[in-house]
Write a protein that holds these residues in place. Sequence first.
Motif, PDB file in Angstrom:
ATOM      1  N   ASP A 144       0.821  -1.216   0.000  1.00 20.48           N
ATOM      2  CA  ASP A 144       0.000   0.000   0.000  1.00 20.48           C
ATOM      3  C   ASP A 144       0.854   1.265   0.000  1.00 20.48           C
ATOM      4  OD1 ASP A 144      -2.245  -1.579   0.012  1.00 20.48           O
ATOM      5  OD2 ASP A 144      -2.568  -1.439   2.186  1.00 20.48           O
ATOM      6  N   VAL A 145       1.942   1.227   0.737  1.00 21.96           N
ATOM      7  CA  VAL A 145       2.833   2.399   0.798  1.00 21.96           C
ATOM      8  C   VAL A 145       3.476   2.648  -0.562  1.00 21.96           C
ATOM      9  CG1 VAL A 145       4.860   3.396   1.924  1.00 21.96           C
ATOM     10  CG2 VAL A 145       3.286   1.963   3.243  1.00 21.96           C
ATOM     11  N   PHE A 146       3.858   1.578  -1.259  1.00 21.43           N
ATOM     12  CA  PHE A 146       4.514   1.762  -2.560  1.00 21.43           C
ATOM     13  C   PHE A 146       3.522   2.196  -3.633  1.00 21.43           C
ATOM     14  CE2 PHE A 146       8.091  -0.502  -0.679  1.00 21.43           C
ATOM     15  CZ  PHE A 146       9.150   0.218  -1.221  1.00 21.43           C
ATOM     16  N   VAL A 147       2.266   1.820  -3.492  1.00 16.88           N
ATOM     17  CA  VAL A 147       1.248   2.341  -4.418  1.00 16.88           C
ATOM     18  C   VAL A 147       1.156   3.861  -4.271  1.00 16.88           C
ATOM     19  CG1 VAL A 147      -1.227   2.422  -4.889  1.00 16.88           C
ATOM     20  CG2 VAL A 147      -0.076   0.213  -4.586  1.00 16.88           C
ATOM     21  N   LYS A 148       1.054   4.312  -3.023  1.00 14.57           N
ATOM     22  CA  LYS A 148       1.013   5.765  -2.785  1.00 14.57           C
ATOM     23  C   LYS A 148       2.302   6.422  -3.271  1.00 14.57           C
ATOM     24  CE  LYS A 148      -1.814   5.424   1.441  1.00 14.57           C
ATOM     25  NZ  LYS A 148      -1.811   5.668   2.912  1.00 14.57           N
ATOM     26  N   GLY A 149       3.454   5.799  -2.952  1.00 15.85           N
ATOM     27  CA  GLY A 149       4.746   6.369  -3.334  1.00 15.85           C
ATOM     28  C   GLY A 149       4.898   6.495  -4.827  1.00 15.85           C
ATOM     29  N   ALA A 150       4.418   5.491  -5.589  1.00 17.31           N
ATOM     30  CA  ALA A 150       4.529   5.538  -7.049  1.00 17.31           C
ATOM     31  C   ALA A 150       3.732   6.702  -7.619  1.00 17.31           C
ATOM     32  CB  ALA A 150       4.055   4.212  -7.647  1.00 17.31           C
TER      33      ALA A 150
ATOM     34  N   VAL B   2       2.718   9.497  -5.972  1.00 15.49           N
ATOM     35  CA  VAL B   2       3.303  10.770  -5.531  1.00 15.49           C
ATOM     36  C   VAL B   2       4.580  11.072  -6.306  1.00 15.49           C
ATOM     37  CG1 VAL B   2       4.362  11.969  -3.577  1.00 15.49           C
ATOM     38  CG2 VAL B   2       2.286  10.622  -3.233  1.00 15.49           C
ATOM     39  N   ALA B   3       5.378  10.040  -6.638  1.00 16.88           N
ATOM     40  CA  ALA B   3       6.654  10.249  -7.327  1.00 16.88           C
ATOM     41  C   ALA B   3       6.475  10.876  -8.696  1.00 16.88           C
ATOM     42  CB  ALA B   3       7.394   8.911  -7.458  1.00 16.88           C
ATOM     43  N   GLN B   4       5.309  10.663  -9.318  1.00 20.07           N
ATOM     44  CA  GLN B   4       5.086  11.242 -10.639  1.00 20.07           C
ATOM     45  C   GLN B   4       5.097  12.765 -10.598  1.00 20.07           C
ATOM     46  OE1 GLN B   4       1.155  10.856 -12.505  1.00 20.07           O
ATOM     47  NE2 GLN B   4       2.185  10.134 -14.363  1.00 20.07           N
ATOM     48  N   ASP B   5       4.543  13.339  -9.554  1.00 18.86           N
ATOM     49  CA  ASP B   5       4.538  14.796  -9.374  1.00 18.86           C
ATOM     50  C   ASP B   5       4.498  15.087  -7.878  1.00 18.86           C
ATOM     51  OD1 ASP B   5       4.322  17.495  -9.368  1.00 18.86           O
ATOM     52  OD2 ASP B   5       2.557  17.605 -10.673  1.00 18.86           O
TER      53      ASP B   5
ATOM     54  N   LEU C 126       6.430   6.618   3.722  1.00 19.51           N
ATOM     55  CA  LEU C 126       5.916   7.122   2.447  1.00 19.51           C
ATOM     56  C   LEU C 126       7.010   7.835   1.653  1.00 19.51           C
ATOM     57  CD1 LEU C 126       3.686   7.700   0.416  1.00 19.51           C
ATOM     58  CD2 LEU C 126       3.023   9.693   1.798  1.00 19.51           C
ATOM     59  N   LEU C 127       7.768   8.691   2.327  1.00 18.98           N
ATOM     60  CA  LEU C 127       8.850   9.404   1.643  1.00 18.98           C
ATOM     61  C   LEU C 127       9.895   8.417   1.127  1.00 18.98           C
ATOM     62  CD1 LEU C 127       9.400  12.426   4.077  1.00 18.98           C
ATOM     63  CD2 LEU C 127       7.971  12.322   2.037  1.00 18.98           C
ATOM     64  N   ALA C 128      10.199   7.396   1.931  1.00 19.72           N
ATOM     65  CA  ALA C 128      11.184   6.401   1.521  1.00 19.72           C
ATOM     66  C   ALA C 128      10.677   5.595   0.330  1.00 19.72           C
ATOM     67  CB  ALA C 128      11.512   5.473   2.690  1.00 19.72           C
ATOM     68  N   ALA C 129       9.402   5.203   0.356  1.00 19.17           N
ATOM     69  CA  ALA C 129       8.830   4.420  -0.746  1.00 19.17           C
ATOM     70  C   ALA C 129       8.783   5.256  -2.027  1.00 19.17           C
ATOM     71  CB  ALA C 129       7.430   3.954  -0.371  1.00 19.17           C
ATOM     72  N   ARG C 130       8.381   6.503  -1.918  1.00 15.71           N
ATOM     73  CA  ARG C 130       8.339   7.387  -3.088  1.00 15.71           C
ATOM     74  C   ARG C 130       9.718   7.478  -3.744  1.00 15.71           C
ATOM     75  NH1 ARG C 130       8.373  13.504  -1.606  1.00 15.71           N
ATOM     76  NH2 ARG C 130      10.473  12.762  -1.099  1.00 15.71           N
ATOM     77  N   ASP C 131      10.755   7.755  -2.944  1.00 12.37           N
ATOM     78  CA  ASP C 131      12.094   7.934  -3.502  1.00 12.37           C
ATOM     79  C   ASP C 131      12.672   6.620  -4.021  1.00 12.37           C
ATOM     80  OD1 ASP C 131      11.824  10.553  -2.882  1.00 12.37           O
ATOM     81  OD2 ASP C 131      13.289  10.598  -1.260  1.00 12.37           O
TER      82      ASP C 131
END
Length: 609
Positions: free
Chosen positions: A57-63, A65-68, A322-327
Motif C-alpha cells: 500500500d505504501v509503494f502504491v502511494k509512493g509511485a 506521488v513520485a510522478q509529481d 511514504l517518503l522512503a517508498a516514493r524515492d
Amino acid sequence: MDKNDSVLPTHKEISVEKPVENINARLVNPLTGFTHEELTLQGKDFAKRYELGHYEDVFVKGAIVAQDPTAFEQLSMLSSDDKDVLRTEITHRWKQPRELYYLVVACSMAAAVQGMDETVINGANLFFADQFGISQTTGDTSRNQWLLGVVNAAPYLCCAFLGCWLTVPLNNLLGRRGTIFLTALISFLACFWQGFTNSWQHLFAARFVLGLGIGPKSTTVPVYAAECAPAPIRGALVMMWQMWTAFGIMLGYAADLALFKVPDTGGVKGLNWRLMLGSAGLPAIIVCIQVYFCPESPRWLMSKGRYSAAFDSLKRLRGHDLLAARDLFYIHTLLEAEMEINRNKNLISELFTIPRNRRATVASFIVMFMQQFCGVNIIAYYSSTIFQESGFNNVQALLASFGFGCINFVFALPAVYTIDTFGRRNLLLTTFPLMAVFLLLTGFAFFIENLKGRIALVATGIYLFGVCYSPGEGPVPFTYSAEAFPLYIRAIGMSFATATTWFFNSVVSLTFPRMLGAFTPQGAFGWYAVWNIIGFFLVLLFLPETKSLSLEELDQVFSVPTRTHAKYQTRAFVLNLRRWILRQDIPQPKPLYNFEGLQKTYAPAAGGH
C-alpha cells in the motif's frame, strides 16, 4: 545611431542546432505520461518483485506521488497524516532526521580533510627543503626549485593520472561508504608516513600515495551527499563541499601555525614540520569512524539489486515510510531509464563528437583549468614562502597565511547565495579582472624597498585576491560542470572535469617554485595575472550562462554554434563598453536565446536521484 537600428541579430537569424534527441526529460521524470491506474499496478508489482510486499500500500502511494511530488494535495488516496508529511518536507525543508544530519557532518569532515591535505605542506615547505638538501637559496637552486615543486605536486599528479580514474571501480566494488572509508584511511596512513620520511624522494612517495586518498574522495563524497539528501536541500548540501574544503584549508594553516615552535626532541630532526604533515591525518581517522555509522547510498544499493537494504537506508534518511517508498520507486524507474538510454552508447566519445556535449565539455574545461591558473593554489601551497620572500619572518609568514585561509573560508559562505543570484558567468566576468589587478598589485609590491610598506602591500594584494576568488572561481567550476552536461552523460563529464582540475593543480604546484626563482615574484605574479585576463575572455566568448535554466533551455543554449556565440558576445562586449564607459546612447543588445514556447523540465542536483 538611431535607436531603432538593429545592432545584433535577432533570435530568428541565429543558427541553433537541433538537439539529437531530447533524453534529458526522460531522465528527470521517467514517470511522465502514466495514469494513476498504471502507477498503482507498477507500485504493487515493484513491492512484490523486490520482496517488499508487506509495504504494498505504501509503494502504491509512493509511485503516484513520485510522478509529481508537488501535486499531492489533490490525491484522494493519501491520508491527512500522509499529506502533513509531504507538506512539511516542502515548508520545513531543514526539518530532517538525525541520521541525515549525522551524514552531513561526516561529509563536511571529509571536505575538511581535503582542505587540510592541501595546505599543511605550506608551512612544512619552510623547513624540509633545507633538511633534505633541496634548499631554495643555496646550491643548485634551479634543480632544487624543480624538486620542491615535484614533492608538492605529488598528490595531484596521482589524482590526475590514477586516483580519479579509480573512483568508478572503487565505488562499484566497495560502495560510497566503503570508498570514503578506504580513501580516508589512505589519507591517514599517508599523512602519518609523511612524518617519518628521511629524504625528498621518500616524501614524494608518501605524498603520491596521499593522492590515492584525495582523488576518489573528492568525487565520491559530493555524489554520496547528493544521493542521500532529499531534493529540497540537495543543492545546498552539494555546495557545502566547497565551503568545508575552504574550512579545511584554514585548519591546515592553523595547524602549521600551532606546531611551528615545536622543538626537536629525542634525536628527531624537523619534528615541527613532521607534525604539520601528520596533523591532517587526525580528521581523516575521524571520518573513518563516522562513515562506519552512516547509511549506504540507496541508489548504490539498488544498483546492486539490494532493494530491501536500500529501503531501510531511505527510511533512516527520510524518517517516514511514504517518503522512503516514493524515492525508492523513483530511483528504480530512473535507473531503468538510464540503462535503456546508455545501452550501446560510447559515452566518452559522445563528450566530443556530439556538438551540444562538446560545447559543455569545452566550457567545463575552461572553468576547471582557470580554477588552477587563476593563481589561487600558488598562494594555498606557497603563501608562507611568498610572505617570507617579501620580508616576513617565519612566524609572521604563517600568521599571514592563516589570515588568507580565514578569508578564503569566510567569503566562501555567501557564495551559496551569490552563485544563484548573480549567475555563474557574471561572477567570473566580474572577479577575473579584479583578481588580475590584485595579483599585479602583489607582484609590484616586491619593487618597494621599504620593508613595512612592501609586506603590507603584499598581504593586502593576496587578501583581496582571496576575497574575489571565494565567490567566483571557488564555487563556480564544480557547480557549472555539474549542470552543463546532459543527465545521461553527466557522470563521465564530471570525471573529465575533475581530472582536468587535478592535472592542472599538479602543473601549478610543480612549476611555481622554479617560476618564483626564474621570474622573481614580480614576474611570477604577473604571469598569473595575465592568465586571469585570458580567463576573462575565455569566459566571455565560450561560456554560456546556466543559472536557473531548465534542461530544455540548457540544450538550446549549448546548441548555439560556438562561432555564433563568440561573435555575439564580442559585439555585445563592445556595445556595453560604448554604453557604460563612453556613455553613448545606443540600444540594448538583443537576446541571443529565445526560450518562449519551450517546455521546462528541471534537473536534480548533480549526482542526485
